[in-house]
Design an enzyme around this catalytic site. Structure first.
Site, mmCIF file in Angstrom:
data_model
loop_
_atom_site.group_PDB
_atom_site.id
_atom_site.type_symbol
_atom_site.label_atom_id
_atom_site.label_comp_id
_atom_site.label_asym_id
_atom_site.label_seq_id
_atom_site.Cartn_x
_atom_site.Cartn_y
_atom_site.Cartn_z
ATOM 1 N N ASP A 34 0.821 -1.215 0.000
ATOM 2 C CA ASP A 34 0.000 0.000 0.000
ATOM 3 C C ASP A 34 0.844 1.250 0.000
ATOM 4 O O ASP A 34 2.014 1.212 0.338
ATOM 5 C CB ASP A 34 -0.811 0.056 1.310
ATOM 6 C CG ASP A 34 -2.067 -0.776 1.234
ATOM 7 O OD1 ASP A 34 -2.465 -1.149 0.135
ATOM 8 O OD2 ASP A 34 -2.635 -1.033 2.308
ATOM 9 N N LYS A 56 -3.421 3.126 -1.755
ATOM 10 C CA LYS A 56 -4.635 3.420 -1.014
ATOM 11 C C LYS A 56 -4.449 4.768 -0.367
ATOM 12 O O LYS A 56 -3.428 5.030 0.236
ATOM 13 C CB LYS A 56 -4.800 2.326 0.037
ATOM 14 C CG LYS A 56 -5.969 2.466 0.927
ATOM 15 C CD LYS A 56 -6.009 1.301 1.896
ATOM 16 C CE LYS A 56 -6.694 1.815 3.125
ATOM 17 N NZ LYS A 56 -6.914 0.893 4.157
ATOM 18 N N MET A 170 -7.905 8.555 9.554
ATOM 19 C CA MET A 170 -8.639 8.887 8.321
ATOM 20 C C MET A 170 -9.611 10.051 8.538
ATOM 21 O O MET A 170 -10.664 10.087 7.911
ATOM 22 C CB MET A 170 -9.439 7.662 7.816
ATOM 23 C CG MET A 170 -8.598 6.427 7.583
ATOM 24 S SD MET A 170 -9.595 4.987 7.100
ATOM 25 C CE MET A 170 -10.427 4.594 8.624
HETATM 26 N N1 SAH Z 1 -3.491 0.179 9.524
HETATM 27 C C1 SAH Z 1 -3.022 1.532 9.728
HETATM 28 C C2 SAH Z 1 -4.154 2.554 9.603
HETATM 29 C C3 SAH Z 1 -4.814 2.548 8.241
HETATM 30 S S1 SAH Z 1 -6.023 3.813 8.083
HETATM 31 C C4 SAH Z 1 -2.336 1.642 11.081
HETATM 32 O O1 SAH Z 1 -2.460 0.726 11.907
HETATM 33 O O2 SAH Z 1 -1.634 2.633 11.308
HETATM 34 C C5 SAH Z 1 -5.052 5.136 7.399
HETATM 35 C C6 SAH Z 1 -4.951 6.266 8.391
HETATM 36 O O3 SAH Z 1 -3.942 5.976 9.344
HETATM 37 C C7 SAH Z 1 -4.552 7.582 7.789
HETATM 38 O O4 SAH Z 1 -5.652 8.253 7.247
HETATM 39 C C8 SAH Z 1 -4.004 8.307 9.001
HETATM 40 O O5 SAH Z 1 -5.048 8.804 9.811
HETATM 41 C C9 SAH Z 1 -3.348 7.181 9.765
HETATM 42 N N2 SAH Z 1 -1.893 7.101 9.537
HETATM 43 C C10 SAH Z 1 -1.220 6.092 8.974
HETATM 44 N N3 SAH Z 1 0.112 6.322 8.993
HETATM 45 C C11 SAH Z 1 0.264 7.510 9.603
HETATM 46 C C12 SAH Z 1 1.399 8.304 9.959
HETATM 47 N N4 SAH Z 1 2.643 7.915 9.679
HETATM 48 N N5 SAH Z 1 1.177 9.481 10.594
HETATM 49 C C13 SAH Z 1 -0.064 9.897 10.899
HETATM 50 N N6 SAH Z 1 -1.164 9.188 10.586
HETATM 51 C C14 SAH Z 1 -1.012 8.017 9.962
#
Ligand code: SAH
Length: 244
Positions: A34, A56, A170
């Site tokens: 992704d 994504k 998100m």
């Molecule tokens: N599975 C992922 C989340 C997926 S949903 C996890 O466990 O982190 C995607 C959302 O995760 C984004 O819209 C954002 O809100 C958050 N996100 C993912 N990586 C991030 C990062 N490095 N910094 C801040 N927010 C992050």
């Protein structure tokens, strides 16, 4: 038929990858990844490993989820070691459960390799503990994808009246509505909020404000970003350790 590893890539900092994830990536014949998985991780793969990008963006799939499920399945028919690499943890808003159940229905063996979720590590790199004795006894990780003005909501807004920490993933595009909703259910206008962008990476940016002013303050902040609401945000004054 091969084995599929539904693997968490961690939040960004490549060193937050687990040893188990590193091992299966090194052995992989194909990695299906992704946008949120740090692409530097792919350099660990062996020569000849194939890479399939199914990017994504903020909950919106460029490749529809049904197609991703099928891509994983087709690769499992062809290859021995298939790694499905997802940002953070595969079961935290990662749709890993849907992918696993698609494989289950087709008799493909799979393993889940948890990852460090951005929901906790983003705040940690911003100097915000998600729980703290005497400040917050629990935390919730909530989708910010659903608009808070939706009539029939999946989100138990009325349960958010306490001082426990709320982490929205998100949710950047709904920040204005989320802040308004939280004030509507009775939170103070000066209640602390942080927005963390690109958490755990060298581009990490943290903006701290209140329910009233966070929209203005976080106006130009890039995605991916998460929102932390709660008194724990104030601890950042002492605990911020990672450069802004
Ligand atoms: N599975 C992922 C989340 C997926 S949903 C996890 O466990 O982190 C995607 C959302 O995760 C984004 O819209 C954002 O809100 C958050 N996100 C993912 N990586 C991030 C990062 N490095 N910094 C801040 N927010 C992050």
């Amino acid at each position: 038929m091969g084995n599929v590893y539904l693997t968490g890539a961690g939040p960004g900092d490549i060193e937050l990858l687990t040893l188990k994830a590193a091992r299966v990536i090194k052995e992989a014949d194909v990695v299906i990844y992704d946008r949120l998985a740090n692409p530097d991780i792919l350099e660990m793969a062996k020569n000849g490993c194939e890479f399939v990008y199914v990017g994504k963006e903020d909950g919106k799939h460029i490749v529809p989820q049904d197609d991703i499920n099928e891509i994983i399945y087709q690769n499992a028919l062809k290859h021995e070691n298939v790694v499905r690499l997802k940002g953070g943890d595969p079961f935290v808003f990662g749709r890993g459960g849907e992918e696993a159940s698609y494989l289950f229905d087709r008799d493909i063996k799979f393993e889940i390799i948890p990852g460090i979720t951005s929901a906790i590590s983003g705040p940690a790199y911003a100097g915000i503990p998600v729980t703290h004795r005497g400040v917050s006894a629990s935390f919730r990780v909530v989708t910010g994808h659903e608009s808070p003005d939706k009539k029939v909501s999946q989100i138990p807004w009325d349960n958010f009246k306490t001082d426990d920490t709320i982490i929205f993933l998100m949710g950047l595009h709904n920040l204005d509505k989320i802040s308004k909703k939280l004030m509507e259910i009775g939170k103070a206008h000066d209640y602390p909020v942080a927005v963390i962008s690109k958490g755990t990476t060298k581009d990490q940016l943290v903006v701290v404000g209140t329910l009233e002013n966070i929209v203005e303050k976080a106006k130009n902040i890039p995605t991916p970003a998460l929102i932390v609401v709660g008194k724990v945000v104030e601890l950042r004054e002492q605990l911020a350790w990672f450069g802004n």
